[in-house]
Structure formats: C-alpha cells, structure tokens
Design a protein around this motif. Structure first.
Motif, PDB file in Angstrom:
ATOM      1  N   PHE A  73      -4.866  15.225  -0.386  1.00  0.00           N
ATOM      2  CA  PHE A  73      -3.377  14.503   0.197  1.00  0.00           C
ATOM      3  C   PHE A  73      -4.118  13.345   0.868  1.00  0.00           C
ATOM      4  CE2 PHE A  73      -2.851  18.891   0.076  1.00  0.00           C
ATOM      5  CZ  PHE A  73      -1.386  19.508   0.335  1.00  0.00           C
ATOM      6  N   SER A  74      -3.101  12.276   1.025  1.00  0.00           N
ATOM      7  CA  SER A  74      -3.363  11.086   0.662  1.00  0.00           C
ATOM      8  C   SER A  74      -1.671  10.567   2.314  1.00  0.00           C
ATOM      9  CB  SER A  74      -3.382   9.536  -0.094  1.00  0.00           C
ATOM     10  OG  SER A  74      -5.023  10.402  -0.308  1.00  0.00           O
ATOM     11  N   SER A  75      -1.781   9.731   2.897  1.00  0.00           N
ATOM     12  CA  SER A  75      -0.830   9.283   3.719  1.00  0.00           C
ATOM     13  C   SER A  75      -0.671   7.948   3.146  1.00  0.00           C
ATOM     14  CB  SER A  75      -0.578   8.928   5.402  1.00  0.00           C
ATOM     15  OG  SER A  75      -1.905   8.541   5.504  1.00  0.00           O
ATOM     16  N   GLN A  76       0.669   7.242   3.799  1.00  0.00           N
ATOM     17  CA  GLN A  76       1.029   6.214   3.015  1.00  0.00           C
ATOM     18  C   GLN A  76      -0.110   5.342   3.473  1.00  0.00           C
ATOM     19  OE1 GLN A  76       4.793   4.678   4.773  1.00  0.00           O
ATOM     20  NE2 GLN A  76       4.948   2.855   3.589  1.00  0.00           N
ATOM     21  N   VAL A  77      -0.208   4.837   4.570  1.00  0.00           N
ATOM     22  CA  VAL A  77      -1.873   3.887   5.268  1.00  0.00           C
ATOM     23  C   VAL A  77      -2.577   3.750   3.419  1.00  0.00           C
ATOM     24  CG1 VAL A  77      -2.806   3.329   6.894  1.00  0.00           C
ATOM     25  CG2 VAL A  77      -0.212   3.674   7.601  1.00  0.00           C
ATOM     26  N   GLU A  78      -3.416   5.078   4.165  1.00  0.00           N
ATOM     27  CA  GLU A  78      -4.217   5.271   2.742  1.00  0.00           C
ATOM     28  C   GLU A  78      -3.970   5.356   1.564  1.00  0.00           C
ATOM     29  OE1 GLU A  78      -6.738   9.204   5.184  1.00  0.00           O
ATOM     30  OE2 GLU A  78      -4.475   9.890   4.256  1.00  0.00           O
ATOM     31  N   LYS A  79      -2.476   5.875   0.959  1.00  0.00           N
ATOM     32  CA  LYS A  79      -2.081   5.142  -0.533  1.00  0.00           C
ATOM     33  C   LYS A  79      -2.808   4.090  -0.604  1.00  0.00           C
ATOM     34  CE  LYS A  79      -0.174   9.458  -1.802  1.00  0.00           C
ATOM     35  NZ  LYS A  79       1.083   9.669  -3.011  1.00  0.00           N
ATOM     36  N   GLN A  80      -2.517   3.116   0.229  1.00  0.00           N
ATOM     37  CA  GLN A  80      -2.469   1.707   0.080  1.00  0.00           C
ATOM     38  C   GLN A  80      -3.568   0.814   0.648  1.00  0.00           C
ATOM     39  OE1 GLN A  80       0.120  -0.007   3.789  1.00  0.00           O
ATOM     40  NE2 GLN A  80       1.976   0.288   2.415  1.00  0.00           N
TER      41      GLN A  80
END
Length: 785
Positions: free
Chosen positions: A436-443
C-alpha cells in the motif's frame, strides 16, 4: 472518551470494541428469551431506551472512576503495563456491559412489537434492520462532522441521551394508548404452529453460518479501514466516512432483500450464493484499492474541491463504490437468515435475539483476530484473501447443504462456485504481497527498504531517487534523512536543552520517529531519557536510518517505552526537567489529544518547577485559526510561552514554562561550543549563539495578538482534530498565510537574555544585526513579492 482513558493503542481500541460488541451480543441473546413472553413489548422497549438515556448521562462519571482506579493501582501497587491492560479489560467490560446490553436488547424487543403478520416476517425484519443501520450511518456522520465540533463531546452525549429519553417516553405513551395490547401482538392459532421453512438442522446451520459471516464482515471492515487510509487520509472525518459508507451499503442490502425475501422458494440456495458473492467481490477489493492508488481521481484533476463538503462527498463515494457490492450482499443476509431460522411466529424475539447475538459475537472475534493475528502474520492483502476465502468456502458449504436436493443436484450446484473459488485464489495469490502506498509515497518512492503491516499501523522505510530515506506511518512521512525532516528532528531535542539551565536533566520525548530528537538530547549532559513510542515497529524501522539516530538504542540512558504518550504521562509519577512532544499532525485521527489543554496539564504536572515543555507546531498543516487555537491552548497552561522557528524555518516550536523565559547567554555559548553539539548544530546552520537566538519569533502580548482567538482545544471540544478543513491538503496556502501573519509581529529575544559576559552592548548589537540578516522574508521571499 474511552481513548482518552485507555490510550489510542490498537490493543486499547480493540479492548473497548470487544467490550462494547460483547455487551450488545449478551443483551440481544437475553432479550430474545424474555421478549416473547412479554405482552407489552412496546412498553418494554420504552423502558430500555430510557435506561440507555440514564447510562449515557452517567458515563462521564463512570469513566472518571475507571481513570482513578487504574492510576491508583499503577502508582500504589506497582502494576506493570501488562497487568494494567488486564485491569482495563475488566473495568471497560464492567462499565460497558449494562448500557451495551440494553442497546443489544432493543432490536429483538421492537421486532416483537413490529412483526404482526408472520407471512411478511422477512420483509418487516429487513425494513427494521435497514432503518436501524441507516440511522447508525446518519448518526456517525452527524457526530463526526457536526455534533462534536459544534456542541462538544459531552453536550453531544447529552443530546443523544435526550433523544433516547424522548423515544422511550413516546413508546410508553403509545403503548398506554393501545386499548388491548395483548391482542395487538397475538397471532392466529393456525400461524402459531406453522413450520415456515426447512428443517431444524438447516435453521441451525444458517445460524452458525451467520455467526461466521459476522466474524468475516467485521474482519473485512478492519482490513478495509487499514486499506482506505492510503486512498483517503488518516483524519477523524475519513474514518467517519468509511464507517458511514460501510453501514450505508449494509442498510441498502437489507432494504433490497426485504422486498422479495418472503417470496423466495429456495432461501438456503440464496443464502449460499450471497455469501459466496461476498467472498468474490471482497477479494477484489484490496487489489482495487492498490491499483486505483491514493491519487486516483485527484491527481487526474477529475475533482477540484473548493469546499470541504465536496471533498468529504468525494471520499464517501470513493469508499462506498469500492465497498458497494460486498456490503450490499452483507446487508441481504440478515433478513434472509431471520426468515430461514424462524420456525414459530411466537418466537420472533428469540429469533432476532439469537441471530443478532451470534452475528455480533462473530464480529467481536473477527475484530480481534484480524487486528492481532491476521494482519501481523499475513499482512492486510493476504488477510483479506483469507477472509474472503472463508466466505467463499462457507457459501459453497451452504449451497451443498440445500434441503431437498439430491446428490447429483448438489454436485451441479457446488461445482461452478468451486471452480470460481480455485480460479480466483490463483489470480489473487499470483502477484504476491501487494504494498500500500499513499499519494505522497508514490511520488517519492524509488525502492522500499522496510515494510511492516503491524497491529496498529503500516510502517514503511523507502528511498527516493536522490537517495534520501523516509520513515512513514500509514502513508504519512514522519521522519527522513532530508534536511527538512532533520530540521524538526534535531530541533525538538536541541532547543529545550539549549534553553534549559538544568544540569543532569531528566528528559521525556513523546514519539521516537527516526530517533533524531532522542539522539540530539543525548548530546547533552543528561541523567535519563525516556522515549515513549506508540507503534513498536517504528523502533525496528528507525534502525535503518542510523545517520539520524546514531544507533542510540544501545546507550544506557536511553529507555524506550511502548505506550500511548498521553496515557503514559497521565499514569506515571516520574518528573522531568524537559518534555518534548514530537507528535504527528493534530489533524490526524487520534493525535489531536496531544494538543489538548488536558494533555498540557498532564505535562505540567510531570515537569519540575523550572522544567521546559516543547511542542512541535506544523504551520504548513494548520490554518492561521487552527494555529491560534493551538497557541491559546498551550498558553492557558504555560503562561510563559514563546514561539520559535526551527533552525531551517520549516516549522514552529512552542516553548512553555511556569516561570518567565530566561536565556542564559553564557551557558548557551558553552553548550554550543562543545564539539559533539557543535557538529550536530552545523547541520542546521547553527554555528554560534546568535544563529540560535535568531530562531526566536515572539512571546507575551505579541503571541496573544498572533493567536487572535479565544477558542481552546480540549478533550470535550477537539477542534483541531474534528474541524473540517481543506488546509490539511493545501500546505502551500497554510504556509503562506501563517508566514505573512507572523512576520510583522516578530520580536527580539533581547529582554529575555541574562548573564551576558564582557561587552553587553556589543553582543546585543551583533544579535540585532543577525536578526536583520535573517528576516522572515529571507527564508520565504516568494511570499513577500
């Protein structure tokens, strides 16, 4: 209310939930046995509602009593945290058992009154369950978005208590107006002995299946909650949104089934097919979460919310759409099982009480097993696969046990879903463990170094293309090797100990993070360092950032305590010279109570007479009004409060004490000149006392002017955590507004400096020169163009 007493750890939350649902199950089961013997069920229902109202008013007093009991046991009998947890289980169960049992009794009792025509039993039960569940969804939305922030928690409880009282009185008056109540609830003799559906064996099997379904449904809710955090955000309203979407789906499913349940000729077949369908649709849910991603619909500019209600609606419908099919099917099972299990019309109360009780007991077990066994050992994704597989196998079993079908028919019925089960299992297990990844982590993420889906939170350490490493909790980066995070990590340790005039200080830091604050504190001549961390996996993850914490875990003065920070300070008798709070954002669910007046009072009681309290204040996450609430709340407890920038000007720090702020210049210079401290401070561009003093922003009347509001953040009025605001998602707007507001109010720290050796005038002139060179617009020029 209970999280403030027991703490916000996953263990405490599960204890409270299990006690609450356990009481509901007991009440539902007991009510089922005596309801059918009552000739006045509506009057009994009114008495139950009035009793619930009375307990709602008593709850704050009872909770305060719990608080006093376990603190007394901890302080006077020396009970450790393990024993305290056991005591909490017992106390929470004792306090919750009666009111929750009363709540659990209401559905069987009102069902007995409402079901006047047994030929429409399933329809009426479905309608009742719909009304009750949709009411729960509306109640959750009103509490999370309106009542708590507008009225306060205590006043919202009074309102709910008043509504309960009104319902109870209305029910009793309505019952008294019925001229012949016994006839109103009686049924024709031919219906009384009528065998409605199936055999006793099938009825019992349906009941057991419903209990297993309760286990699986609440386990899925726990797993979905952990998944949706990454798609939505970890705020109080996000959790309210998830809960409301879950309940709405169940309510809608119950209403749909109510329209045709009494016409079904093969209800057992339908039950098996529906439960199998929950498994198929549920197993798809987590890959949908991950493949949609945290930024789906937002980064694609499909939604541009300008008001909070728009953003809340987006979150609700995204949650609802993902959970729509499985929750609809879950809602269909209640009226269907009630129809199958009911064999005699005069046993309506026992029927509803039994099925509601076993479903709730299953839910208690599902919550505990999912949180404490499945997630730690299997992770969220594989746990979801396991639960949905249980759904599918249960569905296949029910399909194979349909009454009246021969062996060949059973094989034909079972074969297609069995093949679908095998195919689905292969497809969902092939990708392995999904992350699982949040938007911040994906960036930011280039590679994942550490990933742990623990009991309470998902912890991750990842690196970006620049080589910086981040430590995140539930998708929110809390520490890293970047200069921005070093700024706050080191400042929370260095600032209070540079200002403190206490030698051999006892220090307490709330929140380990990457260990930067703790390491900074160990650079000074301190006697003891207690670090309180909520999530155990953080300690393991922080070891992967040794350049931040310098492997401080082996130092003899370092003492790591896994506990809720607020709960720890509330219980302990230890007094500290410095308390530094490295909490997450006050807008995050469960973190707002670390910015409350009551928490600051606990901190003050745990400080020595000349002790210092330091609080991280993220001006990029809070509106100017929310900053003002935080400042006013802090000042209400610490009358001598000063506002500081972190050295690189990325954050604010609040520094509070009971005595007037005094900065001993000679001690300050001596500390900064020590090699180990000087080496650490150079990383933050602090080379001398003037660099440090230039971080001072304001104190006294200027700080009150900057706050500009009289509102406080309290346990009863958790304004920071519950006030709806898009500022949490618009960090540039927050930063600009707060910087522009604070700039004209900046002061010099000169009035608070004491013990200046040598030429005092020259030193003050040099300080003023440094202040002129480091104007706020020097760090934020774009905001002043």
């Amino acid at each position: 209310m209970l999280s403030l007493i027991f703490g916000t750890t996953a263990i405490s939350t599960s204890i409270v939930l299990a006690s609450f649902m356990g009481g509901m199950a007991i009440g539902s089961f007991l009510a089922g046995w005596f309801t059918d013997k009552s000739k006045l069920p509506l009057r009994l229902y009114g008495i139950l509602e009035i009793s619930i109202s009375a307990f709602a008013l008593l709850m704050p007093i009872l909770f305060a009593g719990i608080d006093d009991i376990y603190i007394f046991i901890h302080r006077n009998l020396g009970a450790g945290m393990g024993a305290i947890n056991i005591i909490k289980i017992a106390l929470s169960f004792i306090v919750l058992i009666i009111p929750t049992a009363l709540m659990g009794s209401t559905l069987p009792v009102i069902s007995r009154f409402f079901i006047n025509h047994f030929n429409h039993f399933g329809k009426n039960i479905g309608r009742l369950y719909f009304v009750n569940t949709i009411g729960g969804a509306i109640g959750a939305i009103l509490a999370g978005f309106v009542l708590i922030i507008v009225l306060g928690i205590r006043e919202s409880t009074w309102l709910a208590s008043g509504i309960n009282l009104l319902i109870g009185i209305t029910a009793i008056i309505a019952d008294l107006k019925l001229s012949k109540p016994t006839k109103a609830y009686s049924l024709p003799q031919q219906e009384e002995n009528q065998q409605i559906i199936g055999s006793t064996r099938q009825a019992k099997l349906a009941l057991v299946a419903f209990g297993i379904a309760g286990f699986c449904s609440i386990a899925l809710e726990v797993l979905w909650t952990r998944s949706l955090i990454f798609i939505l955000d970890n705020t109080a309203q996000a959790f309210t949104t998830m809960l409301a979407a879950f309940l709405t789906g169940i309510a809608a499913g119950s209403l749909v089934m109510a329209h045709f349940v009494d016409k079904l000729k093969r209800p057992f077949l339908w039950l098996g097919a529906i439960i199998f369908g929950i498994g198929i649709s549920g197993v798809v849910s987590v890959p949908v979460f991950i493949n949609l991603g945290a930024d789906a619909g937002i980064s694609l500019n499909l939604f541009q919310p300008e008001a909070y209600w728009q953003w809340a609606s987006i979150r609700f419908f995204r949650s609802f759409l993902v959970m729509l099919i499985p929750t609809l099917l879950m809602g269909m099972t209640f009226p269907l099982v009630a129809k199958i299990y009911s064999t005699r019309p005069k046993l309506v109360g026992k029927t509803v009480g039994s099925i509601y009780a076993i479903n709730t007991i299953g839910g208690v077990a599902g919550s505990l097993v999912a949180g404490f066994i499945l997630i730690p050992f299997l992770g969220v994704y594989h746990s979801t696969v396991a639960i949905t597989a249980a759904y599918m196998m249960l569905g296949i079993l029910l399909l194979g046990c349909e009454p009246g079908s021969g062996f060949k028919m059973q094989i034909k019925t079972v074969l297609p879903p069995t093949c679908a089960f095998i195919l689905t299992s292969i497809l969902v297990l092939t990708p392995g463990n999904l992350v699982f990844s949040s938007q911040v982590e994906k960036q930011e993420t280039d590679s994942i170094i550490f990933y742990d889906e623990g009991i309470g939170s998902t912890i991750k350490v990842y690196s970006n293309e620049a080589g910086y490493r981040y430590l995140s909790i539930d998708g929110f980066p809390v520490a890293s090797t970047t200069p921005r995070h070093r700024d706050i990590q080191l400042a929370l340790g260095h600032t209070p100990l540079l200002l403190s005039q206490k030698d051999n200080a006892d220090v307490c830091i709330i929140g380990l993070g990457a260990g930067g604050s703790s390491w900074a504190a160990t650079c000074y001549n301190i006697n003891k360092l207690d670090v309180i961390e909520l999530v155990p996996s953080v300690a393991q993850a922080s070891r992967l950032l040794p350049e931040i914490n310098h492997n401080l875990f082996e130092l003899p003065i370092f003492n790591l305590v896994f506990a809720d920070g607020r709960n720890y300070l509330h219980m302990t008798e230890q007094r500290y010279d410095v308390i530094s709070v490295d909490a997450t954002s006050p807008k995050s669910a469960g973190s707002g109570n670390l910015y409350s007046q009551e928490f600051y009072r606990d901190c003050r009681q745990r400080l020595t007479e000349d002790g210092l309290m330091v609080q991280w204040l993220p001006f990029h996450l809070l509106s100017p009004g929310e900053i003002g609430i935080t400042v006013n709340t802090f000042v209400s407890v610490f009358p001598n409060t000063s506002l500081w920038f972190t050295p690189l000007r990325n954050y604010f720090l609040l520094v509070g004490s009971m005595d007037r702020l005094q900065i001993d210049y000679e001690i300050l210079e001596q500390k900064i000149s020590q090699p180990i401290i000087a080496n650490e401070l150079r990383k933050l561009n602090i080379n001398n006392a003037f660099d440090f003093l230039s971080c001072f922003v304001m104190e006294g009347n200027s700080l009150k002017t900057y706050a500009g509001t009289k509102h406080l953040n309290t346990d009863n009025h958790p304004r920071l955590e519950y006030s709806p605001s898009l500022y949490y998602f618009r960090t540039n707007d927050c930063t600009r507004e707060n910087i522009l507001k604070v700039a004209p109010l900046r002061q010099t720290p000169e009035p608070y400096i004491i013990n200046i050796p040598g030429d005092k005038t020259a030193i003050i002139e040099k300080l003023n020169q440094r202040l002129d060179e480091t104007a706020i617009k020097y760090y934020w020029p774009l905001f002043f163009e």
